[in-house]
Design a protein around this motif. Structure first.
Motif, mmCIF file in Angstrom:
data_model
loop_
_atom_site.group_PDB
_atom_site.id
_atom_site.type_symbol
_atom_site.label_atom_id
_atom_site.label_comp_id
_atom_site.label_asym_id
_atom_site.label_seq_id
_atom_site.Cartn_x
_atom_site.Cartn_y
_atom_site.Cartn_z
ATOM 1 N N UNK A 16 0.834 -1.204 0.000
ATOM 2 C CA UNK A 16 0.000 0.000 0.000
ATOM 3 C C UNK A 16 0.875 1.264 0.000
ATOM 4 N N UNK A 17 1.929 1.261 0.793
ATOM 5 C CA UNK A 17 2.837 2.415 0.832
ATOM 6 C C UNK A 17 3.498 2.612 -0.523
ATOM 7 N N UNK A 18 3.897 1.515 -1.163
ATOM 8 C CA UNK A 18 4.513 1.602 -2.485
ATOM 9 C C UNK A 18 3.513 2.154 -3.508
ATOM 10 N N UNK A 19 2.280 1.682 -3.473
ATOM 11 C CA UNK A 19 1.259 2.171 -4.391
ATOM 12 C C UNK A 19 0.965 3.651 -4.167
ATOM 13 N N UNK A 20 0.926 4.073 -2.915
ATOM 14 C CA UNK A 20 0.689 5.488 -2.625
ATOM 15 C C UNK A 20 1.825 6.350 -3.160
ATOM 16 N N UNK A 21 3.074 5.882 -2.997
ATOM 17 C CA UNK A 21 4.224 6.638 -3.514
ATOM 18 C C UNK A 21 4.171 6.707 -5.039
ATOM 19 N N UNK A 22 3.797 5.599 -5.678
ATOM 20 C CA UNK A 22 3.680 5.586 -7.132
ATOM 21 C C UNK A 22 2.584 6.543 -7.587
ATOM 22 N N UNK A 23 1.471 6.542 -6.889
ATOM 23 C CA UNK A 23 0.362 7.436 -7.236
ATOM 24 C C UNK A 23 0.781 8.897 -7.082
ATOM 25 N N UNK A 25 3.825 10.074 -7.409
ATOM 26 C CA UNK A 25 4.751 10.374 -8.503
ATOM 27 C C UNK A 25 3.987 10.590 -9.807
ATOM 28 N N UNK A 26 2.988 9.764 -10.065
ATOM 29 C CA UNK A 26 2.188 9.929 -11.274
ATOM 30 C C UNK A 26 1.396 11.231 -11.252
ATOM 31 N N UNK A 31 0.591 16.691 -13.318
ATOM 32 C CA UNK A 31 0.486 18.136 -13.094
ATOM 33 C C UNK A 31 1.539 18.903 -13.883
ATOM 34 N N UNK A 32 2.754 18.353 -13.954
ATOM 35 C CA UNK A 32 3.818 19.014 -14.709
ATOM 36 C C UNK A 32 3.456 19.049 -16.196
#
Length: 71
Positions: A16-23, A25-26, A31-32
């Motif tokens: 879950x922590x990995x998925x949140x970090x990936x989300x 980053x995406x 936004x950029x």
């Protein structure tokens, strides 16, 4: 909860922590790209305005053109 159950919860929390970090980053990348796209559209609009301003001068007939400087 047994040892296997606790290990499973820890693995799920890590995923879950990995998925949140990936989300995150995406989201940042999206936004950029949105900012870059907005800036590109603004630049296109400015160039369109400049082109419209220049168009009348470029569409003069040969009779309306001023003589070249060597005359």
């Amino acid at each position: 909860m047994g040892e296997a159950g606790m290990q499973r919860v820890i693995e799920l929390e890590e995923r879950m922590a990995h998925l949140e970090a990936s989300m995150d980053a995406l989201t940042d990348a999206l936004l950029m790209r949105e900012r870059e796209l907005r800036d590109a559209w603004l630049a296109i609009d400015r160039l369109k305005g400049q082109l419209i301003e220049l168009a009348p001068a470029a569409s003069l007939s040969p009779e309306q053109e001023p003589p070249p400087p060597h005359y």
